[in-house]
Scaffold this motif. Structure first.
Motif, PDB file in Angstrom:
ATOM      1  N   LEU C 361       5.737   4.886   9.005  1.00 32.37           N
ATOM      2  CA  LEU C 361       5.566   3.192   8.699  1.00 32.37           C
ATOM      3  C   LEU C 361       6.190   2.542   9.820  1.00 32.37           C
ATOM      4  CD1 LEU C 361       5.210   1.139   6.834  1.00 32.37           C
ATOM      5  CD2 LEU C 361       7.268   1.800   5.646  1.00 32.37           C
ATOM      6  N   ASP C 362       5.391   1.664  10.291  1.00 34.60           N
ATOM      7  CA  ASP C 362       6.093   0.886  11.573  1.00 34.60           C
ATOM      8  C   ASP C 362       5.201  -0.496  11.399  1.00 34.60           C
ATOM      9  OD1 ASP C 362       7.349  -0.032  13.696  1.00 34.60           O
ATOM     10  OD2 ASP C 362       6.067   1.214  15.129  1.00 34.60           O
ATOM     11  N   LYS C 363       6.295  -1.362  11.221  1.00 30.71           N
ATOM     12  CA  LYS C 363       5.623  -2.837  11.224  1.00 30.71           C
ATOM     13  C   LYS C 363       4.650  -3.155  10.157  1.00 30.71           C
ATOM     14  CE  LYS C 363       6.684  -3.497  16.159  1.00 30.71           C
ATOM     15  NZ  LYS C 363       6.816  -1.720  16.575  1.00 30.71           N
ATOM     16  N   GLY C 364       4.864  -2.599   9.192  1.00 33.22           N
ATOM     17  CA  GLY C 364       3.861  -2.852   7.948  1.00 33.22           C
ATOM     18  C   GLY C 364       3.004  -2.039   7.907  1.00 33.22           C
ATOM     19  N   PHE C 365       2.586  -1.188   8.822  1.00 31.28           N
ATOM     20  CA  PHE C 365       1.308  -0.164   8.690  1.00 31.28           C
ATOM     21  C   PHE C 365       1.792   1.366   8.748  1.00 31.28           C
ATOM     22  CE2 PHE C 365      -0.667  -4.030  10.223  1.00 31.28           C
ATOM     23  CZ  PHE C 365      -1.600  -4.088   9.523  1.00 31.28           C
ATOM     24  N   ARG C 383      -3.964   3.889  11.684  1.00 37.18           N
ATOM     25  CA  ARG C 383      -3.126   2.529  11.430  1.00 37.18           C
ATOM     26  C   ARG C 383      -3.983   2.063  10.224  1.00 37.18           C
ATOM     27  NH1 ARG C 383      -3.720  -3.034  12.652  1.00 37.18           N
ATOM     28  NH2 ARG C 383      -1.749  -3.836  12.925  1.00 37.18           N
ATOM     29  N   ASN C 384      -3.229   2.025   9.103  1.00 39.36           N
ATOM     30  CA  ASN C 384      -3.582   1.585   7.943  1.00 39.36           C
ATOM     31  C   ASN C 384      -2.687   0.992   7.007  1.00 39.36           C
ATOM     32  OD1 ASN C 384      -5.853   1.731   5.470  1.00 39.36           O
ATOM     33  ND2 ASN C 384      -6.972   2.052   6.942  1.00 39.36           N
ATOM     34  N   TYR C 385      -3.304   0.427   5.871  1.00 42.31           N
ATOM     35  CA  TYR C 385      -2.201   0.070   4.801  1.00 42.31           C
ATOM     36  C   TYR C 385      -1.356   1.284   4.366  1.00 42.31           C
ATOM     37  CZ  TYR C 385      -0.219  -1.668   0.519  1.00 42.31           C
ATOM     38  OH  TYR C 385       0.785  -1.958  -0.358  1.00 42.31           O
ATOM     39  N   GLN C 386      -1.847   2.452   4.144  1.00 41.80           N
ATOM     40  CA  GLN C 386      -1.147   3.558   3.661  1.00 41.80           C
ATOM     41  C   GLN C 386      -1.985   4.734   3.982  1.00 41.80           C
ATOM     42  OE1 GLN C 386       1.427   2.995   1.062  1.00 41.80           O
ATOM     43  NE2 GLN C 386       2.226   4.979   0.490  1.00 41.80           N
ATOM     44  N   ASP C 387      -1.548   5.517   5.045  1.00 46.00           N
ATOM     45  CA  ASP C 387      -1.863   6.686   5.323  1.00 46.00           C
ATOM     46  C   ASP C 387      -0.891   7.688   5.377  1.00 46.00           C
ATOM     47  OD1 ASP C 387      -4.411   5.836   6.010  1.00 46.00           O
ATOM     48  OD2 ASP C 387      -4.304   5.779   8.278  1.00 46.00           O
ATOM     49  N   GLU C 388      -1.111   8.788   4.506  1.00 41.29           N
ATOM     50  CA  GLU C 388      -0.078   9.666   4.368  1.00 41.29           C
ATOM     51  C   GLU C 388      -0.577  11.183   4.171  1.00 41.29           C
ATOM     52  OE1 GLU C 388       3.161   9.081   0.999  1.00 41.29           O
ATOM     53  OE2 GLU C 388       1.447   7.771   0.305  1.00 41.29           O
ATOM     54  N   SER C 389       0.095  12.081   4.153  1.00 42.82           N
ATOM     55  CA  SER C 389       0.341  13.392   3.857  1.00 42.82           C
ATOM     56  C   SER C 389      -0.829  14.091   4.847  1.00 42.82           C
ATOM     57  CB  SER C 389      -0.369  13.529   2.511  1.00 42.82           C
ATOM     58  OG  SER C 389       0.456  12.834   1.438  1.00 42.82           O
ATOM     59  N   PRO C 390      -0.451  14.213   6.064  1.00 47.54           N
ATOM     60  CA  PRO C 390      -1.130  15.043   7.097  1.00 47.54           C
ATOM     61  C   PRO C 390      -1.131  16.370   6.794  1.00 47.54           C
ATOM     62  CG  PRO C 390       0.720  14.334   8.085  1.00 47.54           C
ATOM     63  CD  PRO C 390       0.655  13.646   6.954  1.00 47.54           C
ATOM     64  N   THR C 391      -2.255  17.090   6.927  1.00 46.96           N
ATOM     65  CA  THR C 391      -2.532  18.501   6.754  1.00 46.96           C
ATOM     66  C   THR C 391      -3.540  18.997   7.892  1.00 46.96           C
ATOM     67  OG1 THR C 391      -2.878  20.337   5.285  1.00 46.96           O
ATOM     68  CG2 THR C 391      -3.951  18.448   4.993  1.00 46.96           C
ATOM     69  N   TRP C 392      -3.283  20.412   8.365  1.00 49.49           N
ATOM     70  CA  TRP C 392      -3.976  20.712   9.585  1.00 49.49           C
ATOM     71  C   TRP C 392      -5.175  21.597   9.135  1.00 49.49           C
ATOM     72  CZ3 TRP C 392      -3.315  19.411  14.413  1.00 49.49           C
ATOM     73  CH2 TRP C 392      -2.067  18.698  14.988  1.00 49.49           C
ATOM     74  N   ASP C 405      -6.230   1.855   0.534  1.00 51.47           N
ATOM     75  CA  ASP C 405      -6.457   0.582   1.121  1.00 51.47           C
ATOM     76  C   ASP C 405      -5.952  -0.356   0.374  1.00 51.47           C
ATOM     77  OD1 ASP C 405      -8.314   1.627   3.173  1.00 51.47           O
ATOM     78  OD2 ASP C 405      -9.933   1.838   1.832  1.00 51.47           O
ATOM     79  N   ARG C 406      -5.200  -1.381   0.735  1.00 55.58           N
ATOM     80  CA  ARG C 406      -4.674  -2.057   0.048  1.00 55.58           C
ATOM     81  C   ARG C 406      -5.577  -2.796  -0.953  1.00 55.58           C
ATOM     82  NH1 ARG C 406      -0.475  -6.712   0.465  1.00 55.58           N
ATOM     83  NH2 ARG C 406       0.053  -5.832   2.590  1.00 55.58           N
ATOM     84  N   ALA C 407      -6.887  -3.272  -0.411  1.00 50.33           N
ATOM     85  CA  ALA C 407      -7.756  -3.870  -1.314  1.00 50.33           C
ATOM     86  C   ALA C 407      -8.291  -3.505  -2.617  1.00 50.33           C
ATOM     87  CB  ALA C 407      -8.845  -4.394  -0.426  1.00 50.33           C
TER      88      ALA C 407
END
Lengths: 177, 319, 442
Positions: C361-365, C383-392, C405-407
């Protein structure tokens, strides 16, 4: 600044709810005007309780309305500010008043963190509240903690106002039996 | 109250006794409040402690990076000073200030290009300037786009011992050993490649781009197999780039890469600069392709190149 | 002067292209047909996947379905472009022998996949991969399976094609565990779900009556561990995938969460929160011993083993904000590796060992990014409102993550190549979060 204002408003809310409750309860409904539409017919009236019915002393609603059931935190912090401490001092007094009541402190976070980190942060917040209440003389046996992380927001919004409301620890009266 | 005489009525006594717990309870509350305040204070101190630890971690990381960088510089200095006197005196130190770009002052004699080849903010380095640039160092950017040997004059020039970690010789180039025996007589246009190369470097140092271009081009023509040919060819491209002649720059860098191959010194730099020149020409797709190719073919490129690559990619708007 | 510029430029560009072409020519000479996927953007390789021939109508139908799954797998990688089968000149039955390569060159297919379904039940499939321009067979394989596993057969064929043409192992015969979400944000219902990598064979493992989070599949894909909100405290539980049977883990003190299997499947890392302090523990699934790995007044969570099991990356706020750390598997030698701006989380060690994915989380993204295990070469991929939980993906080439998405507030799964290209949505029937990509199925 904005956040402070919001929180100030929030902390007033229980009082506002309280006064509106008593007002509604006090002012009896004098009649329903042409409600029944029967001129000269028998007009009956009945007292209305508060929107949620009478407040049972020592209940969750009592805590929520007359004491304040929750405290708020700054972003990524479990520190208790003055407002939080005052609320918790009221809670401690209330818990002393009702020694049979046991509670669960629910720690919550806003959505601006990873799920797992927030579970830990929520636990830290709940524990901070518990420690404060214990230091105020409440037996630790009466206080459980649980963290919901970011899973149970109070406000589903996605802005600073919502986040500020969601960074919270809520004291919940355990329902026994 | 409690000092009342013993004949006081039982009821009064009861009231008095009942009052005692109240008093005690008040005392407890005030103690409790102090304890509670302490509990809250412990929490704050823990947060403060974590913040301080974070500061230490960052400072230590910065220190380690600086130490590594200093060690690199020291090694490079050693490598240069161990070279023969002729090489040192001819290449000079610090060399090529005109090409060094970024936060450092512009070269005194440079014809003030309207756009320096690299945006200064991210990585540009006059020697040592970047080390103090804390925000950049925090992001892990320590070395700029100027390769180490250029900063310190360790250009694998006539020196018999190339700086540590110097790229391998291009295939087909004659072995380097023994060349240092050749005493350089700085006769531009002469038959001695070392002297010719040194002369070209001197022109670069002065920022005399046109003369440097001419000298470098002739050097590459006359001594295509000289170990310094890839470097000369690379700097030839730079003379165009710095004068914003992007077409010649692109053509030169592309030709260099084809001619000397991916193993030659400055191979990755050639691709980087090719992409940059293409981007300046408005050939975004080709530029991005080139950057991609650079990444693919030179995964072990120096961090300087990789950082510059990331920046140029972003500047060109590559997806 | 002016008119000459376009000419020069054209010549120059031709030169550039020629240099790239030369590179490819050399590669082709070295290794017949080969697709290099370490480049960022690749022009997808045109490939023809013929419907498989079949001995009998049922077999032919099966062959048709298998070819479709193979095509979809290859297309989803972004590295291949399967050609429209209406352009195919040779039919499936003609392709039982050596193909007429000229026919396939004509539609510019560089590779061709053919096959025969010998028997629909039990399923017996032979497939071949051909280098159209070289005129040679690159791979031939016979697969036997119960017909219910026909999609796995197709995924295995796609994996064989991917592996033969890229030199990397594939990732199509895999599963994804995730959390399926429904309902309003304040009373979200969450269920553990498992599906094939392409979304097929979707199944719910829990009924939604309890809040569940962060499922993790065991390395042999026989068990699944996740967090469930259960009285008296939220805790990690483990189930057998096939039977659904819960495997009792014993009592953990306090709240246990963030389960992670060790690469050998022998132990489980958990985070345990007690007294406001969260530490990492290793639970040995054989000896049932719980061993503390970290200590101190800080949050230590979201661990991830290196593929060789010798190191653990994790998330900690011991430095005042959430950052990434690496330590030895026994808890010694802790070192911070993230020093960029922003708050880092969820380190996930690549199965190849060369990179650690994370969210930030950096500068709101929010970003999904990768860095080397020593913390160098940080690269942000999204880069997005909320991108989480990476898995390979098991081959360490693709990262799956959840995005909100925020919307709309919808939470969905996306995949992206580590080059930053080929971002795709993985469709799920409900909202989806906490993805976990399995290893290649055994």
């Amino acid at each position: 600044m904005i956040r402070r204002t919001v929180l100030a408003l929030i902390s007033l809310m229980p009082l506002a709810a309280c006064s509106s409750n008593s007002e509604t309860a006090a002012g009896s409904t004098a009649g329903t005007g042409g409600g029944s539409g029967v001129p000269g017919g028998g007009v009956t009236s009945a007292e209305l309780g508060g929107p949620r019915g009478p407040i049972v002393p020592g209940s969750q609603q009592d805590l929520e309305v007359n004491v304040g059931d929750r405290v708020f935190f700054a972003f990524d912090s479990a520190a208790l500010d003055d407002a939080a401490r005052q609320t918790l001092e009221r809670q401690a007094a209330w818990l002393k008043q009702y020694p049979a009541v046991s509670v669960t402190i629910e720690g919550h976070c806003d959505e601006r963190g990873t799920r797992e980190y927030n579970l830990a942060l929520g636990e830290r917040r709940a524990q901070a509240v518990k420690n404060y209440l214990v230091a105020l003389g409440i037996s630790p046996d009466r206080i459980r903690t649980i963290s919901y992380g970011e899973e149970r927001p109070a406000d589903p919004g996605h802005d600073e106002t919502a986040w500020a409301l969601n960074r919270r620890a809520v004291t919940v009266v355990n329902v026994t039996g | 109250m409690r000092s009342r005489p013993a004949f006081v009525s039982a009821s009064v006594l009861a009231v008095a006794l009942a009052a005692i717990p109240v008093v005690v309870s008040f005392a407890q509350t005030s103690d409790a409040q102090r304890t509670a305040a302490l509990a809250a204070r412990v929490l704050e101190l823990e947060e403060e402690l974590r913040r301080l630890r974070g500061r230490i971690e960052t400072l230590e990381a910065d220190r380690d990076r600086l130490a590594a960088r200093l060690e690199e510089l020291a090694q490079a200095v050693r490598a240069t000073s161990e070279g023969p006197a002729t090489a040192t005196s001819e290449t000079g130190r610090p060399p090529l200030p005109a090409i060094a770009r970024g936060s450092g002052p512009p070269a005194p004699t440079a014809p003030a290009p309207s756009r320096p080849p690299q945006p200064p903010a991210a990585t540009g380095r006059a020697p040592l300037a970047g080390v103090e640039e804390d925000p950049a160092a925090r992001r892990g950017y320590v070395l700029g786009t100027i390769p180490r040997e250029a900063i310190l004059g360790g250009e694998p020039s006539p020196a018999p011992t190339p700086p540590t970690g110097a790229a391998p010789r291009p295939q087909g180039a004659p072995p380097r050993g023994g060349e240092s025996q050749t005493v350089a007589r700085a006769v531009p246009g002469g038959a001695d490649p070392n002297a010719r190369f040194a002369a070209a470097r001197e022109l670069l140092r002065k920022g005399d781009w046109a003369s440097a271009e001419e000298t470098l081009r002739r050097f590459v023509n006359d001594f295509p197999n000289d170990p310094n040919a890839p470097l000369a060819a690379y700097w030839l491209g730079e003379t165009y780039l710095v004068r914003e002649d992007y077409e010649n720059a692109a053509a030169t860098f592309a030709r260099n890469y084809r001619t000397f191959g991916p193993e030659a010194p400055r191979a990755a730099d050639n691709l980087l600069k090719l992409g940059e020149a293409l981007a300046r020409l408005g050939e975004k797709d080709k530029a991005c392709q080139t950057f991609t190719e650079l990444e693919r073919r030179h995964p072990d490129a120096s961090s300087a190149v990789r950082q510059a690559l990331a920046r140029e990619r972003a500047a060109a708007g590559c997806r | 002067m002016n008119p000459s510029i376009p000419l020069r430029r054209r010549a120059l560009l031709a030169g550039t292209v020629a240099f790239a072409g030369g590179v490819f020519a050399r590669r082709l000479a070295q290794a017949q047909l080969h697709l290099d996927i370490t480049r960022g953007f690749v022009e997808p390789m045109p490939i023809a996947v013929s419907p498989f021939a079949g001995d009998g109508p049922a077999a032919r139908e099966q062959g048709e379905a298998i070819a479709q799954v193979v095509s979809a797998d290859l297309d989803s990688s972004g590295l291949f472009r399967t050609l429209d089968r209406r352009a195919y000149i040779q039919g499936p039955e003609e392709l039982r022998g050596v193909p007429r390569f000229a026919d396939w060159r004509q539609i510019n297919a560089q590779a061709l996949v053919t096959g025969v379904v010998r028997s629909p039940e039990p399923l017996v499939v032979e497939f071949r991969l051909w280098d159209v321009f070289g005129g040679t067979q690159l791979r031939g394989l016979r697969l036997d399976a119960p017909s219910s596993a026909w999609r796995r057969v197709a995924h295995k064929i796609a994996d064989a094609v991917y592996e033969r043409l890229t030199g990397e192992s594939g990732y199509f015969d895999t599963k994804i565990a995730y959390i399926a979400e429904t309902g309003p944000a304040t009373r979200r219902i969450k269920r553990v779900a498992v599906m094939d990598q392409d979304g097929a064979n979707h199944a719910f493992l829990t009924d939604g009556s309890q809040l569940v989070l962060t499922p993790r599949l065991s390395p042999d894909v026989t068990r699944i561990a996740y967090l469930v909100f259960r009285h008296p405290a939220p805790r990690v539980v483990m189930r057998e995938l096939a039977s659904g049977r819960e495997i009792v883990l014993g009592e953990f003190p306090g709240m246990s969460f963030a389960p992670r299997f060790s690469p050998d499947g022998r132990s489980l890392l958990v985070s345990i929160a007690q007294e406001g302090n969260t530490d990492l523990f290793r639970f040995d699934l054989v000896t049932r011993q719980l061993r503390r790995l970290t200590d101190g007044a800080a949050i230590d969570t979201s661990p991830s083993y290196s593929p060789d099991g010798t190191k653990i990356a994790f998330n900690s706020d011991r430095g005042g904000s959430p950052q990434l750390y690496v330590m030895n598997a026994d808890g010694s030698g802790v070192r911070r590796i993230s020093f960029g701006s922003g708050r880092y989380g969820e380190p996930e060690w690549s199965p190849r060992g060369d990179l650690i994915a994370f969210s930030k989380l950096d500068k709101g993204f929010f970003h999904i990014g990768v860095m080397k295990p020593d913390g160098s070469d940080e690269r942000l991929l999204t880069r997005n409102y909320q991108d989480e939980s990476p898995t390979w993906s098991p081959n360490g080439r693709v990262i799956l993550f959840s995005r909100q998405d925020r919307a709309g507030g919808r939470t969905r799964l996306f995949s992206i190549d580590i080059t930053g290209y080929n971002q795709r949505e993985i469709p799920t029937p409900l909202d989806a979060s906490d993805p976990n990509w399995s290893a290649l199925l055994p």
